[in-house]
Design a protein around this motif. Structure first.
Motif, short mmCIF file in Angstrom:
data_model
loop_
_atom_site.label_atom_id
_atom_site.label_comp_id
_atom_site.label_asym_id
_atom_site.label_seq_id
_atom_site.Cartn_x
_atom_site.Cartn_y
_atom_site.Cartn_z
N ILE A 60 0.79 11.95 9.15
CA ILE A 60 1.23 10.89 10.05
C ILE A 60 0.06 10.07 10.60
CG2 ILE A 60 3.31 12.14 10.71
CD1 ILE A 60 1.89 12.98 13.28
N GLU A 61 -1.17 10.49 10.35
CA GLU A 61 -2.33 9.77 10.87
C GLU A 61 -2.83 8.78 9.82
OE1 GLU A 61 -6.93 10.59 12.33
OE2 GLU A 61 -5.49 12.25 12.25
N VAL A 62 -2.87 7.49 10.17
CA VAL A 62 -3.33 6.46 9.24
C VAL A 62 -4.85 6.51 9.13
CG1 VAL A 62 -3.39 3.99 8.76
CG2 VAL A 62 -1.36 5.00 9.83
N VAL A 63 -5.35 6.57 7.88
CA VAL A 63 -6.80 6.61 7.68
C VAL A 63 -7.32 5.38 6.96
CG1 VAL A 63 -6.91 9.13 7.69
CG2 VAL A 63 -6.50 7.93 5.54
N ASP A 64 -6.43 4.56 6.40
CA ASP A 64 -6.91 3.39 5.67
C ASP A 64 -5.74 2.44 5.43
OD1 ASP A 64 -8.62 1.72 4.36
OD2 ASP A 64 -8.62 2.83 2.46
N VAL A 65 -6.05 1.16 5.25
CA VAL A 65 -5.08 0.15 4.84
C VAL A 65 -5.68 -0.59 3.67
CG1 VAL A 65 -3.81 -1.93 5.48
CG2 VAL A 65 -4.16 -0.13 7.18
N ALA A 103 1.01 -1.79 -7.87
CA ALA A 103 2.28 -1.33 -8.45
C ALA A 103 2.37 0.19 -8.40
CB ALA A 103 2.40 -1.83 -9.88
N GLY A 104 3.51 0.67 -7.93
CA GLY A 104 3.73 2.11 -7.83
C GLY A 104 3.59 2.65 -6.43
N ASP A 105 3.01 1.87 -5.50
CA ASP A 105 2.89 2.32 -4.11
C ASP A 105 4.26 2.41 -3.45
OD1 ASP A 105 0.17 2.64 -4.10
OD2 ASP A 105 -0.25 0.63 -3.37
N ASP A 106 4.38 3.30 -2.50
CA ASP A 106 5.64 3.47 -1.76
C ASP A 106 5.83 2.28 -0.82
OD1 ASP A 106 7.81 4.26 -0.23
OD2 ASP A 106 7.19 6.36 -0.18
N ILE A 107 6.89 1.52 -1.04
CA ILE A 107 7.14 0.31 -0.26
C ILE A 107 7.38 0.63 1.21
CG2 ILE A 107 9.64 0.21 -0.54
CD1 ILE A 107 7.24 -2.76 -0.97
N ARG A 108 7.74 1.88 1.52
CA ARG A 108 7.98 2.28 2.91
C ARG A 108 6.69 2.34 3.72
NH1 ARG A 108 11.11 7.77 1.82
NH2 ARG A 108 9.32 7.88 0.38
N HIS A 109 5.54 2.33 3.04
CA HIS A 109 4.26 2.41 3.73
C HIS A 109 3.60 1.05 3.93
CE1 HIS A 109 3.99 6.83 2.13
NE2 HIS A 109 4.83 6.69 3.15
N LEU A 110 4.39 -0.01 3.77
CA LEU A 110 3.82 -1.34 3.97
C LEU A 110 3.30 -1.50 5.40
CD1 LEU A 110 6.25 -3.82 2.16
CD2 LEU A 110 3.89 -3.26 1.55
N ASP A 111 2.13 -2.11 5.54
CA ASP A 111 1.58 -2.44 6.85
C ASP A 111 1.93 -3.90 7.14
OD1 ASP A 111 -0.74 -3.58 8.64
OD2 ASP A 111 -0.79 -1.41 8.92
N ARG A 112 2.88 -4.11 8.05
CA ARG A 112 3.39 -5.45 8.29
C ARG A 112 2.35 -6.36 8.92
NH1 ARG A 112 9.46 -4.20 10.72
NH2 ARG A 112 10.24 -3.05 8.88
N GLY A 113 1.54 -5.80 9.82
CA GLY A 113 0.55 -6.64 10.49
C GLY A 113 -0.47 -7.21 9.52
N ALA A 126 1.10 -9.72 7.15
CA ALA A 126 1.35 -11.02 7.77
C ALA A 126 0.07 -11.82 7.92
CB ALA A 126 2.01 -10.82 9.13
N ARG A 127 -1.04 -11.16 8.27
CA ARG A 127 -2.30 -11.87 8.48
C ARG A 127 -2.89 -12.40 7.19
NH1 ARG A 127 -3.32 -7.45 11.80
NH2 ARG A 127 -4.76 -6.60 10.24
N THR A 128 -2.79 -11.61 6.12
CA THR A 128 -3.46 -11.97 4.87
C THR A 128 -2.56 -12.71 3.90
OG1 THR A 128 -2.89 -9.87 3.81
CG2 THR A 128 -4.93 -9.93 5.09
N GLY A 129 -1.23 -12.58 4.08
CA GLY A 129 -0.32 -13.18 3.13
C GLY A 129 -0.17 -12.38 1.86
N ARG A 130 -0.77 -11.20 1.80
CA ARG A 130 -0.67 -10.32 0.64
C ARG A 130 -0.18 -8.94 1.10
NH1 ARG A 130 -5.67 -12.51 0.29
NH2 ARG A 130 -6.63 -10.49 0.81
#
Length: 301
Positions: free
Chosen positions: A49-54, A59-69, A72-76
């Motif tokens: 549960i502890e975030v260590v990196d963004v 392709a293949g990454d779990d879409i549930r782990h998207l970092d919205r902030g 939104a800032r980068t557009g990617r």
């Protein structure tokens, strides 16, 4: 007390189960302590549960782990990476109902189930997890709360020995159990916390009509894993129902499932789920190799 309770392959005792630590761990190549020189333990990326990196999405990454902030800032698209959860709890479930107290060569299915769970348990505590026990018997279940390290495994081993003795005594006394496996597993969700694994070793006789639904409910917040104990491939008796005579003269029927060419793989389907197949007549070293091959990443330290 009947001598049958202590015969090798019929009864359980603590010493041989403790000694399985060496057999279990020798089936895995010893991993390095850390990826960096010097042997220091470092944080590992995983599903904690502890975030260590963004980082940027691939392709293949779990879409549930998207970092919205960051997205939104980068557009990617960016995803979070989490520190591996090292304090994972695993509930070991041993089926010691009457249908497990039989065997053809090396050991009863009940004994082989306990040995398999102990080998799995040693892997788990060595990798930093905690283990708990639910042992199902013809009478009251034996429960051991979660605990880590060697002390945790010794508690589980003590619970297995006690439960197995209780179950064997009940069978020798002719006490019947009408409990189906799905009924016995009603305690599992209360004993296993959210995120825990539930490892069930059983012959899956008398599973009950609701076993598949029970496993589906457990899978919503936990990870059920099935270990199917059999006597397949080591004898020439065809599959089918066979009568056995109990010590009091009564007869019961057990189903002997011999694997054919289509079923000789490592897994079989049980209640719509893949179950690791372990043969009660196999040598312990072979059982340890099958366990390590089936769960290589989960068991790694």
């Amino acid at each position: 007390m009947s001598e049958a309770l202590s015969d090798a392959g019929v009864g359980l005792s603590s010493g041989p189960l403790i000694a399985l630590r060496r057999v279990a761990l020798s089936s895995y190549a010893a991993p390095p302590m850390a990826a960096l020189p010097g042997g220091f333990v470092t944080k590992r990326r995983g599903q904690g549960i502890e975030v260590v990196d963004v980082r940027e999405y691939v392709a293949g990454d779990d879409i549930r782990h998207l970092d919205r902030g960051t997205t939104a800032r980068t557009g990617r698209l960016h995803v979070r990476q989490f520190q591996e959860e090292r304090d994972r709890v695993s509930l070991l479930v041993a089926d010691f109902r009457a249908s497990m107290f039989w065997g053809l060569r090396r050991a009863f299915l009940s004994v082989a189930a306990a040995e398999a769970l102990v080998m799995i348990g040693w892997h788990l505590v060595e990798s930093g997890g905690r283990v708990a026990l639910l042992a199902i018997t013809p009478e009251a279940p034996v429960i051991v709360p979660p605990r880590g390290r060697t002390r945790g495994m010794l508690d589980v081993i003590g619970g297995l020995v006690q439960a197995h003795r209780n179950g064997l005594e009940a069978v020798l006394a002719g006490r019947q159990d009408d409990l189906t496996l799905d009924q016995a597993l009603t305690r599992a969700d209360r004993l296993a916390p959210t995120g825990a694994e539930i490892i069930i070793a059983s012959g899956f006789d008398a599973p009950g009509s609701g076993l598949a639904d029970r496993l589906d409910r457990l899978a919503h917040r936990r990870s059920p894993r099935l270990v199917l104990m059999t006597e397949a491939k080591t004898h020439e008796m065809p599959r089918g129902w066979y009568p056995i005579r109990l010590s009091d003269g009564r007869q019961k029927r057990v189903y002997l499932a011999q694997a054919d060419a289509a079923e000789s793989g490592m897994f079989q389907q049980v209640a719509d789920r893949a179950a690791l197949v372990l043969n009660a007549s196999d040598r312990l070293e072979e059982t340890a190799r099958r366990i390590s091959a089936a769960f290589p990443t989960r068991m790694a330290a």
